[in-house]
Write an enzyme that holds these catalytic residues in place. Structure first.
Site, PDB file in Angstrom:
ATOM      1  N   HIS A  39      28.109   2.113  31.371  1.00  0.00           N
ATOM      2  CA  HIS A  39      28.542   1.390  32.405  1.00  0.00           C
ATOM      3  C   HIS A  39      29.225   0.107  31.754  1.00  0.00           C
ATOM      4  O   HIS A  39      29.176  -0.159  30.544  1.00  0.00           O
ATOM      5  CB  HIS A  39      27.427   0.792  33.280  1.00  0.00           C
ATOM      6  CG  HIS A  39      26.807   1.613  34.203  1.00  0.00           C
ATOM      7  ND1 HIS A  39      25.967   1.578  35.146  1.00  0.00           N
ATOM      8  CD2 HIS A  39      26.802   3.329  34.105  1.00  0.00           C
ATOM      9  CE1 HIS A  39      25.437   2.637  35.798  1.00  0.00           C
ATOM     10  NE2 HIS A  39      26.172   3.566  35.144  1.00  0.00           N
ATOM     11  N   CYS A  52      21.637  -1.973  34.399  1.00  0.00           N
ATOM     12  CA  CYS A  52      22.450  -2.974  33.731  1.00  0.00           C
ATOM     13  C   CYS A  52      21.544  -4.163  34.161  1.00  0.00           C
ATOM     14  O   CYS A  52      21.620  -5.273  33.336  1.00  0.00           O
ATOM     15  CB  CYS A  52      23.817  -2.845  34.204  1.00  0.00           C
ATOM     16  SG  CYS A  52      24.674  -1.598  33.781  1.00  0.00           S
ATOM     17  N   GLU A  61      29.073  -3.065  31.948  1.00  0.00           N
ATOM     18  CA  GLU A  61      28.089  -3.987  31.397  1.00  0.00           C
ATOM     19  C   GLU A  61      27.629  -3.653  29.883  1.00  0.00           C
ATOM     20  O   GLU A  61      27.766  -4.529  29.244  1.00  0.00           O
ATOM     21  CB  GLU A  61      27.043  -4.527  32.239  1.00  0.00           C
ATOM     22  CG  GLU A  61      27.297  -4.901  33.693  1.00  0.00           C
ATOM     23  CD  GLU A  61      27.483  -3.874  34.692  1.00  0.00           C
ATOM     24  OE1 GLU A  61      27.214  -4.357  35.783  1.00  0.00           O
ATOM     25  OE2 GLU A  61      27.941  -2.778  34.346  1.00  0.00           O
ATOM     26  N   CYS A 115      23.778  -2.462  38.488  1.00  0.00           N
ATOM     27  CA  CYS A 115      22.707  -1.432  38.829  1.00  0.00           C
ATOM     28  C   CYS A 115      21.230  -1.910  38.223  1.00  0.00           C
ATOM     29  O   CYS A 115      21.253  -2.816  37.496  1.00  0.00           O
ATOM     30  CB  CYS A 115      23.095   0.070  38.308  1.00  0.00           C
ATOM     31  SG  CYS A 115      23.049   0.280  36.690  1.00  0.00           S
TER      32      CYS A 115
END
Length: 184
Positions: A55, A94, A57, A91
């Site tokens: 992801h 993260c 992040e 999410c």
């Protein structure tokens, strides 16, 4: 920090989301800001790297931690003076990583109603107690409409990278977005 400053950094995150869209990724982008400057920016790379953990992040955190100028020494909370701007609410995965890294604050565009870790599904940032990792503030609604529309632009197309792509030939792009009040 004023609203215009937040919008400036969110604009940078949106540019990363556009880059993700062009690369066939779920269009999420982010920037990490420290002392008034971007120290890392990233986009989703899950399809490109065939790794569901890549992801935006986590991509940016990896670049920060691997840069000796940005993290000259090992510390428990290397992001304690850093602010994250991300197009979609982090999410659960993260949000947890951000808490473990000691992020100062998070500002995001739209809520993540399926996987949101900053309150939409689970409040990993503040609501869950943790014996050592400090909580952080997360505020949404910055460039919300733009964040929703870029996601819609992605999800209306065929995702050739999906395991079993669903036909979307009859889908129509929804352009109406229900307004919400911005946080202070």
């Amino acid at each position: 920090m004023g609203s215009s400053e937040h919008l400036k950094w969110m604009g940078e995150a949106m540019a990363m989301a556009e880059e993700a869209l062009e690369a066939g990724e779920v269009p999420v982008g982010c920037v990490f800001v420290r002392e008034g400057a971007i120290i890392a920016k990233a986009r989703n790379r899950t399809n490109e790297l065939r790794n569901a953990t890549r992801h935006a992040e986590l991509e940016a955190i990896d670049s920060i931690l691997s840069d000796k100028e940005l993290t000259p020494e090992i510390s428990q909370y290397p992001l304690s003076t850093t602010v994250l701007y991300v197009t979609v609410e982090p999410c659960i995965m993260c949000a947890s990583a951000l808490r473990q890294m000691g992020i100062k604050e998070v500002y995001y565009g739209c809520a993540n109603d399926r996987f949101g870790g900053c309150g939409s599904v689970l409040g990993v940032n503040e609501e869950l107690p943790h014996p050592t990792h400090p909580s952080y503030s997360a505020k949404g609604g910055f460039c919300r409409e733009e964040a929703i529309m870029i996601l819609r632009r992605f999800y209306i197309t065929e995702n050739v990278n999906a395991p079993v792509p669903k036909s979307k030939a009859n889908r129509v792009l929804k352009t109406e977005i229900i307004p919400v009040a911005l946080p202070n």
